[in-house]
Design a protein around this motif. Structure first.
Motif, PDB file in Angstrom:
ATOM      1  N   LEU A 109      33.504  44.026  52.445  1.00  0.00           N
ATOM      2  CA  LEU A 109      35.038  43.809  52.390  1.00  0.00           C
ATOM      3  C   LEU A 109      35.379  44.573  51.189  1.00  0.00           C
ATOM      4  CD1 LEU A 109      37.481  43.008  53.668  1.00  0.00           C
ATOM      5  CD2 LEU A 109      37.276  40.899  52.423  1.00  0.00           C
ATOM      6  N   GLU A 110      35.099  44.447  49.805  1.00  0.00           N
ATOM      7  CA  GLU A 110      35.402  44.976  48.910  1.00  0.00           C
ATOM      8  C   GLU A 110      35.494  46.568  49.144  1.00  0.00           C
ATOM      9  OE1 GLU A 110      33.569  41.001  47.247  1.00  0.00           O
ATOM     10  OE2 GLU A 110      33.288  42.636  48.936  1.00  0.00           O
ATOM     11  N   ASP A 111      34.085  47.005  49.291  1.00  0.00           N
ATOM     12  CA  ASP A 111      34.222  48.429  49.770  1.00  0.00           C
ATOM     13  C   ASP A 111      35.084  49.013  50.679  1.00  0.00           C
ATOM     14  OD1 ASP A 111      32.250  48.666  47.762  1.00  0.00           O
ATOM     15  OD2 ASP A 111      30.467  48.749  49.424  1.00  0.00           O
ATOM     16  N   MET A 112      35.297  48.273  51.620  1.00  0.00           N
ATOM     17  CA  MET A 112      36.318  48.795  52.791  1.00  0.00           C
ATOM     18  C   MET A 112      37.962  48.718  52.325  1.00  0.00           C
ATOM     19  SD  MET A 112      34.529  47.260  56.301  1.00  0.00           S
ATOM     20  CE  MET A 112      34.897  48.813  57.384  1.00  0.00           C
ATOM     21  N   HIS A 224      32.559  37.784  54.736  1.00  0.00           N
ATOM     22  CA  HIS A 224      32.863  37.374  53.231  1.00  0.00           C
ATOM     23  C   HIS A 224      33.136  35.926  53.097  1.00  0.00           C
ATOM     24  CE1 HIS A 224      35.012  37.310  49.417  1.00  0.00           C
ATOM     25  NE2 HIS A 224      34.537  38.410  49.154  1.00  0.00           N
ATOM     26  N   SER A 225      32.499  35.240  51.763  1.00  0.00           N
ATOM     27  CA  SER A 225      32.524  34.030  51.771  1.00  0.00           C
ATOM     28  C   SER A 225      33.899  33.031  51.895  1.00  0.00           C
ATOM     29  CB  SER A 225      31.864  33.463  50.424  1.00  0.00           C
ATOM     30  OG  SER A 225      32.325  34.192  49.435  1.00  0.00           O
ATOM     31  N   VAL A 226      35.072  34.065  51.457  1.00  0.00           N
ATOM     32  CA  VAL A 226      36.345  33.673  51.066  1.00  0.00           C
ATOM     33  C   VAL A 226      37.450  34.000  52.078  1.00  0.00           C
ATOM     34  CG1 VAL A 226      38.343  33.280  49.457  1.00  0.00           C
ATOM     35  CG2 VAL A 226      35.795  33.041  48.842  1.00  0.00           C
ATOM     36  N   PHE A 227      37.358  35.492  52.312  1.00  0.00           N
ATOM     37  CA  PHE A 227      38.438  36.216  52.939  1.00  0.00           C
ATOM     38  C   PHE A 227      37.904  36.653  54.307  1.00  0.00           C
ATOM     39  CE2 PHE A 227      39.547  36.539  48.428  1.00  0.00           C
ATOM     40  CZ  PHE A 227      40.635  35.915  48.601  1.00  0.00           C
ATOM     41  N   ARG A 228      38.813  36.910  55.274  1.00  0.00           N
ATOM     42  CA  ARG A 228      38.675  37.628  56.362  1.00  0.00           C
ATOM     43  C   ARG A 228      39.513  38.635  56.474  1.00  0.00           C
ATOM     44  NH1 ARG A 228      38.780  33.864  61.457  1.00  0.00           N
ATOM     45  NH2 ARG A 228      40.370  32.943  60.231  1.00  0.00           N
ATOM     46  N   GLN A 241      45.758  31.619  44.002  1.00  0.00           N
ATOM     47  CA  GLN A 241      45.530  32.587  44.620  1.00  0.00           C
ATOM     48  C   GLN A 241      45.374  33.945  44.519  1.00  0.00           C
ATOM     49  OE1 GLN A 241      48.159  31.020  47.462  1.00  0.00           O
ATOM     50  NE2 GLN A 241      46.730  29.952  48.856  1.00  0.00           N
ATOM     51  N   ALA A 242      46.562  34.263  43.611  1.00  0.00           N
ATOM     52  CA  ALA A 242      46.955  35.547  43.179  1.00  0.00           C
ATOM     53  C   ALA A 242      45.475  36.228  42.153  1.00  0.00           C
ATOM     54  CB  ALA A 242      48.129  35.712  42.410  1.00  0.00           C
ATOM     55  N   GLU A 243      45.146  34.936  41.182  1.00  0.00           N
ATOM     56  CA  GLU A 243      44.207  35.297  40.362  1.00  0.00           C
ATOM     57  C   GLU A 243      42.670  35.652  41.378  1.00  0.00           C
ATOM     58  OE1 GLU A 243      41.746  33.421  36.296  1.00  0.00           O
ATOM     59  OE2 GLU A 243      43.210  32.327  37.261  1.00  0.00           O
ATOM     60  N   ALA A 244      42.442  34.768  42.230  1.00  0.00           N
ATOM     61  CA  ALA A 244      41.271  34.846  43.047  1.00  0.00           C
ATOM     62  C   ALA A 244      41.245  36.432  43.879  1.00  0.00           C
ATOM     63  CB  ALA A 244      40.924  33.915  44.013  1.00  0.00           C
ATOM     64  N   ILE A 245      42.469  37.002  44.352  1.00  0.00           N
ATOM     65  CA  ILE A 245      42.419  37.930  44.856  1.00  0.00           C
ATOM     66  C   ILE A 245      42.140  39.349  43.963  1.00  0.00           C
ATOM     67  CG2 ILE A 245      43.910  39.601  46.287  1.00  0.00           C
ATOM     68  CD1 ILE A 245      45.208  37.132  47.576  1.00  0.00           C
ATOM     69  N   GLU A 246      42.927  38.943  42.893  1.00  0.00           N
ATOM     70  CA  GLU A 246      42.586  40.268  41.871  1.00  0.00           C
ATOM     71  C   GLU A 246      41.306  40.402  41.310  1.00  0.00           C
ATOM     72  OE1 GLU A 246      45.060  39.501  38.471  1.00  0.00           O
ATOM     73  OE2 GLU A 246      44.722  41.459  37.292  1.00  0.00           O
ATOM     74  N   LYS A 247      40.407  39.333  41.185  1.00  0.00           N
ATOM     75  CA  LYS A 247      39.236  39.419  40.740  1.00  0.00           C
ATOM     76  C   LYS A 247      38.309  39.998  41.807  1.00  0.00           C
ATOM     77  CE  LYS A 247      39.022  35.514  37.581  1.00  0.00           C
ATOM     78  NZ  LYS A 247      38.582  33.978  37.305  1.00  0.00           N
ATOM     79  N   LEU A 248      38.706  39.583  43.082  1.00  0.00           N
ATOM     80  CA  LEU A 248      37.903  40.517  44.341  1.00  0.00           C
ATOM     81  C   LEU A 248      37.982  41.840  44.573  1.00  0.00           C
ATOM     82  CD1 LEU A 248      36.187  39.531  46.524  1.00  0.00           C
ATOM     83  CD2 LEU A 248      38.166  39.303  47.944  1.00  0.00           C
ATOM     84  N   PHE A 249      39.409  42.329  44.268  1.00  0.00           N
ATOM     85  CA  PHE A 249      39.628  43.789  44.522  1.00  0.00           C
ATOM     86  C   PHE A 249      39.866  44.733  43.331  1.00  0.00           C
ATOM     87  CE2 PHE A 249      40.881  41.360  48.491  1.00  0.00           C
ATOM     88  CZ  PHE A 249      39.880  41.768  49.042  1.00  0.00           C
ATOM     89  N   VAL A 250      39.866  44.172  42.231  1.00  0.00           N
ATOM     90  CA  VAL A 250      40.151  44.878  40.889  1.00  0.00           C
ATOM     91  C   VAL A 250      38.823  45.659  40.659  1.00  0.00           C
ATOM     92  CG1 VAL A 250      40.793  45.045  38.779  1.00  0.00           C
ATOM     93  CG2 VAL A 250      41.979  43.854  40.493  1.00  0.00           C
TER      94      VAL A 250
END
Length: 250
Positions: A109-112, A224-228, A241-250
């Motif tokens: 999901l990160e690559d996409m 993905h274990s967290v997001f769809r 939530q904002a911190e989790a999203i930032e770590k996932l996609f940055v």
């Protein structure tokens, strides 16, 4: 006409790349230019050889179907086909082309979301170079090669006085084939959807006298274990939530 004639004209190896072919072409063009005392016929041969070998599509046709296939590709593609020709086998236009192959590539999901360069390896059949003819089968460079699929030849058959039709006939191949890995490199575009397709021209399995088909890669998103992908985020996110999203996609 020998299938390797264009390589011989430029005096390059069968596996020469575009840069090497261009370098040799420039050198031979200067040496054989008619304005500098060169032979006009030889200069035309050099021009034609470079025209074929420097064009990705023409070289692919030439490599796998020879001059006969090249003539069909260049002259026969746009020729009209009559119902009579189509019925009796004379309406085939263009060069004989193999089937396409479809494969899935699973990406994160990160690559996409962010985009990334990825690669995968496939195994495909290739036609061995310089192994045509039983006299060459025992040579060192052919020792790892095996049988190729039968070839389809067009033959003329007389069915009545003055009436000849073309028919396809399957014959054993004099070429040799082997399996080898092929690396496919591609760029996952940022925001690419699940099922997005990337085409690799002429990368499918090879058969003698036939231009290989394409490999079509379909991007498939890994779970993905967290997001769809279709999750709708709330308008206001908690700091966690904002911190989790930032770590996932940055």
């Amino acid at each position: 006409m020998n299938i390797d004639l264009d390589f011989c004209v430029l005096r390059v190896a069968l596996d020469a790349d575009a840069a090497e072919i261009k370098k040799v072409f420039r050198k031979l063009s200067i040496k054989n230019h008619p304005d500098k005392g060169g032979d006009a016929k030889k200069f035309q041969q050099i021009q034609r050889a470079y025209e074929v070998l420097s064009d990705e599509e023409l070289r692919m046709v030439y490599d796998h179907a020879g001059h006969e296939g090249l003539d069909q590709h260049e002259k026969g593609q746009n020729a009209p086909v009559s119902p009579f020709d189509a019925f009796f086998g004379g309406g085939q236009r263009g060069v004989n082309r193999g089937p396409d192959a479809k494969v899935d590539m699973h990406v994160s999901l990160e690559d996409m979301y962010n985009g990334n360069d990825v690669s995968m390896s496939i195994k495909r059949r290739i036609v061995c170079r310089n192994c045509k003819g039983r006299s060459n089968w025992r040579k060192d460079h052919c020792k790892d090669c095996g049988e190729c699929p039968p070839e389809i030849k067009m033959v003329q058959q007389q069915v009545a006085p003055g009436f000849v039709v073309q028919q396809q006939q399957q014959v054993p191949s004099e070429h040799r084939c082997k399996n080898e890995p092929k690396e496919l490199k591609l760029t996952v575009e940022k925001g690419a959807p699940d099922g997005y397709e990337v085409k690799f021209k002429g990368a499918s399995e090879q058969s003698p006298g036939q231009v290989p088909g394409d490999v079509i890669v379909s991007l498939r998103q890994k779970d993905h274990s967290v997001f769809r992908r279709k999750v709708k985020f709330p308008k206001k996110l908690t700091p966690e939530q904002a911190e989790a999203i930032e770590k996932l996609f940055v």
